[in-house]
Enzyme design. Structure first.
Site, mmCIF file in Angstrom:
data_model
loop_
_atom_site.group_PDB
_atom_site.id
_atom_site.type_symbol
_atom_site.label_atom_id
_atom_site.label_comp_id
_atom_site.label_asym_id
_atom_site.label_seq_id
_atom_site.Cartn_x
_atom_site.Cartn_y
_atom_site.Cartn_z
ATOM 1 N N GLU A 138 -10.084 -0.105 -6.160
ATOM 2 C CA GLU A 138 -10.348 0.729 -4.974
ATOM 3 C C GLU A 138 -10.854 2.132 -5.293
ATOM 4 O O GLU A 138 -10.368 3.119 -4.749
ATOM 5 C CB GLU A 138 -9.082 0.803 -4.109
ATOM 6 C CG GLU A 138 -8.576 -0.568 -3.699
ATOM 7 C CD GLU A 138 -7.299 -0.519 -2.848
ATOM 8 O OE1 GLU A 138 -6.714 0.557 -2.690
ATOM 9 O OE2 GLU A 138 -6.909 -1.588 -2.335
ATOM 10 N N ASN A 143 -12.137 -4.142 -8.653
ATOM 11 C CA ASN A 143 -11.594 -4.801 -7.460
ATOM 12 C C ASN A 143 -11.571 -3.834 -6.272
ATOM 13 O O ASN A 143 -11.187 -2.665 -6.429
ATOM 14 C CB ASN A 143 -10.152 -5.249 -7.783
ATOM 15 C CG ASN A 143 -9.515 -6.103 -6.722
ATOM 16 O OD1 ASN A 143 -10.119 -7.060 -6.227
ATOM 17 N ND2 ASN A 143 -8.273 -5.788 -6.366
ATOM 18 N N HIS A 202 -8.855 -8.882 2.508
ATOM 19 C CA HIS A 202 -7.797 -8.703 3.516
ATOM 20 C C HIS A 202 -8.498 -8.666 4.867
ATOM 21 O O HIS A 202 -9.019 -7.630 5.286
ATOM 22 C CB HIS A 202 -7.038 -7.389 3.268
ATOM 23 C CG HIS A 202 -6.229 -7.412 2.017
ATOM 24 N ND1 HIS A 202 -5.120 -8.228 1.869
ATOM 25 C CD2 HIS A 202 -6.369 -6.739 0.849
ATOM 26 C CE1 HIS A 202 -4.611 -8.042 0.666
ATOM 27 N NE2 HIS A 202 -5.353 -7.151 0.031
ATOM 28 N N GLU A 246 -7.394 -11.238 -3.162
ATOM 29 C CA GLU A 246 -6.179 -10.929 -2.377
ATOM 30 C C GLU A 246 -6.277 -11.440 -0.938
ATOM 31 O O GLU A 246 -5.795 -10.796 -0.005
ATOM 32 C CB GLU A 246 -5.934 -9.406 -2.330
ATOM 33 C CG GLU A 246 -5.941 -8.727 -3.682
ATOM 34 C CD GLU A 246 -5.562 -7.248 -3.656
ATOM 35 O OE1 GLU A 246 -5.138 -6.748 -2.598
ATOM 36 O OE2 GLU A 246 -5.684 -6.601 -4.706
ATOM 37 N N ASP A 278 -6.015 -12.593 2.717
ATOM 38 C CA ASP A 278 -5.125 -12.983 3.812
ATOM 39 C C ASP A 278 -5.890 -12.742 5.108
ATOM 40 O O ASP A 278 -6.873 -12.000 5.130
ATOM 41 C CB ASP A 278 -3.745 -12.295 3.789
ATOM 42 C CG ASP A 278 -3.748 -10.812 3.487
ATOM 43 O OD1 ASP A 278 -4.732 -10.130 3.837
ATOM 44 O OD2 ASP A 278 -2.738 -10.322 2.934
HETATM 45 C C1 XIL Z 1 0.473 -4.113 -1.663
HETATM 46 C C2 XIL Z 1 1.725 -4.954 -1.857
HETATM 47 O O1 XIL Z 1 1.496 -6.241 -1.348
HETATM 48 C C3 XIL Z 1 2.921 -4.317 -1.182
HETATM 49 O O2 XIL Z 1 4.111 -5.002 -1.504
HETATM 50 C C4 XIL Z 1 3.036 -2.848 -1.580
HETATM 51 O O3 XIL Z 1 4.065 -2.245 -0.835
HETATM 52 C C5 XIL Z 1 1.734 -2.120 -1.361
HETATM 53 O O4 XIL Z 1 0.694 -2.785 -2.051
HETATM 54 N N1 XIL Z 1 -4.632 -3.853 -2.089
HETATM 55 C C6 XIL Z 1 -4.108 -4.006 -3.348
HETATM 56 C C7 XIL Z 1 -2.690 -4.400 -3.505
HETATM 57 O O5 XIL Z 1 -4.853 -3.916 -4.339
HETATM 58 O O6 XIL Z 1 -2.102 -3.850 -4.649
HETATM 59 C C8 XIL Z 1 -1.852 -4.068 -2.293
HETATM 60 O O7 XIL Z 1 -0.562 -4.652 -2.468
HETATM 61 C C9 XIL Z 1 -2.527 -4.569 -1.051
HETATM 62 C C10 XIL Z 1 -3.885 -3.927 -0.865
#
Ligand code: XIL
Length: 333
Positions: free
Chosen positions: A132, A173, A209, A238, A240
């Site tokens: 990020e 990422n 996400h 990641e 969802d």
């Molecule tokens: C999130 C976790 O799922 C949580 O448990 C934590 O509190 C915060 O981070 N992008 C990312 C991840 O790269 O590391 C994040 O994970 C979600 C968004």
């Protein structure tokens, strides 16, 4: 098992499929481990390799939970995707005051990467080296690393990771850069410049996400195409797809959020299936991961109030339509 899990289907195509994992349920919840073993040949520690958890004080590392995850993966023949070596979130409190000069910050960054990536050099197959780093407008995000070191912190991090973990695939990422928007343009230019000067960078991760709006798949495909054109491997890191669970504040008589409907779950399945199918068209697509194996431990309801049910298995580990959509795409010739 009558039907193969996602893992078996992915392996047959030379792909990784996986989820993020947390050490606590791995120790406490046998069904959790069972679902991971059935569905995943790749795991990402959800939090346990981040700076805060793994490097809690200046002088001390705490590898206990990361080790447990890596050992579980090894015991079950799974690869590991490490997450992450340079980020702006979940950093320990000691870091900002300690990294008080450019040289000091570079020293701390290099030392941390040598220690963490070095420890898992034989066990972590892919690293999210930088997470990020780009803002919505495509410029570099204002982070501690940018502020203290300058834009070359990315190059420094990737070179340190390559030195410590020469066999790992090294990935950039980010989120919100799935379609060809300003952020994706910025990431594209950034990665192209890094490759031009010979930085060891092998792949790009799209977090995915998503909301129930999904993603414009044509735009996503065009975006993947240009990153693949740089010679980069493609990762969904990641995914969802969060669903609105009733209007905000509205809950069932028991105080729990209203459940997803058959319609919203079907819509979610189409989004999962569309993303995976789009990626499968690219020969350098390596891995499809969701941010959790099941709704039971998903970060979504805590992070985005009023939404949830974002993963392919529900909170009882039962497959949802999204699971069937992924299964179908992976099984297709
Ligand atoms: C999130 C976790 O799922 C949580 O448990 C934590 O509190 C915060 O981070 N992008 C990312 C991840 O790269 O590391 C994040 O994970 C979600 C968004």
């Amino acid at each position: 098992m009558a039907t193969p899990g996602l893992r078996e289907l992915a392996a047959a195509r030379g792909l990784w499929v996986g989820a993020c994992v947390a050490a606590r349920p791995l120790a406490d919840d046998p069904e959790y481990g069972e679902a991971l073993r059935r569905e995943c040949n790749l795991l990402t520690p959800e939090n346990d390799m981040k700076w805060g958890p793994i490097h809690p004080t200046r002088e001390r590392y705490d590898f206990s939970r990361a080790d447990a995850i890596v050992q579980f993966a090894a015991a079950h023949g799974m690869a590991v995707h490490g997450h992450t070596l340079a980020w702006h979130n979940q950093n320990p409190e000691w870091l900002a005051p300690a990294a008080d000069s450019r040289a000091g910050a570079i020293g701390i960054l290099r030392e941390h990467i040598a220690a963490v990536a070095g420890r898992y050099a034989e066990r972590v197959d892919v690293w999210d080296v930088v997470n990020e780093a780009v803002a919505g407008d495509g410029t570099l995000r204002g982070t501690l690393w940018l502020e203290r070191i300058g834009p070359d912190y990315l190059e420094i991090a990737f070179r340190a990771a390559a030195a410590a973990a020469p066999r790992a695939r090294l990935v950039y990422n980010d989120f919100g850069a799935e379609p060809t928007n300003a952020k994706a343009d910025g990431i594209y230019q950034l990665l192209r410049r890094l490759l031009d000067v010979g930085v060891p960078l092998h792949g790009v991760g799209f977090q995915c996400h998503l909301t129930d709006k999904g993603v414009d798949l044509e735009s996503f495909a065009r975006n993947l195409e240009r990153f693949a054109g740089l010679g980069l491997e493609l990762y969904v890191t990641e995914m969802d797809v969060r669903l609105p669970l009733g209007t905000p504040g509205q809950t069932s008589a028991l105080g729990t959020p209203l459940p997803a409907t058959p319609e919203s779950l079907g819509h979610q399945a189409a989004i999962y299936g569309g993303v995976l199918e789009t990626c499968l068209a690219f020969p350098t697509f390596r891995a499809f991961q969701t941010w959790g194996i099941a709704d039971r431990y998903s970060w979504i309801p805590r992070r985005f109030a009023g939404t949830g049910a974002a993963l392919p298995l529900d909170d009882q580990y039962h497959p949802k339509p999204a699971y069937a959509a992924l299964h179908e795409r992976l099984a297709a010739a």
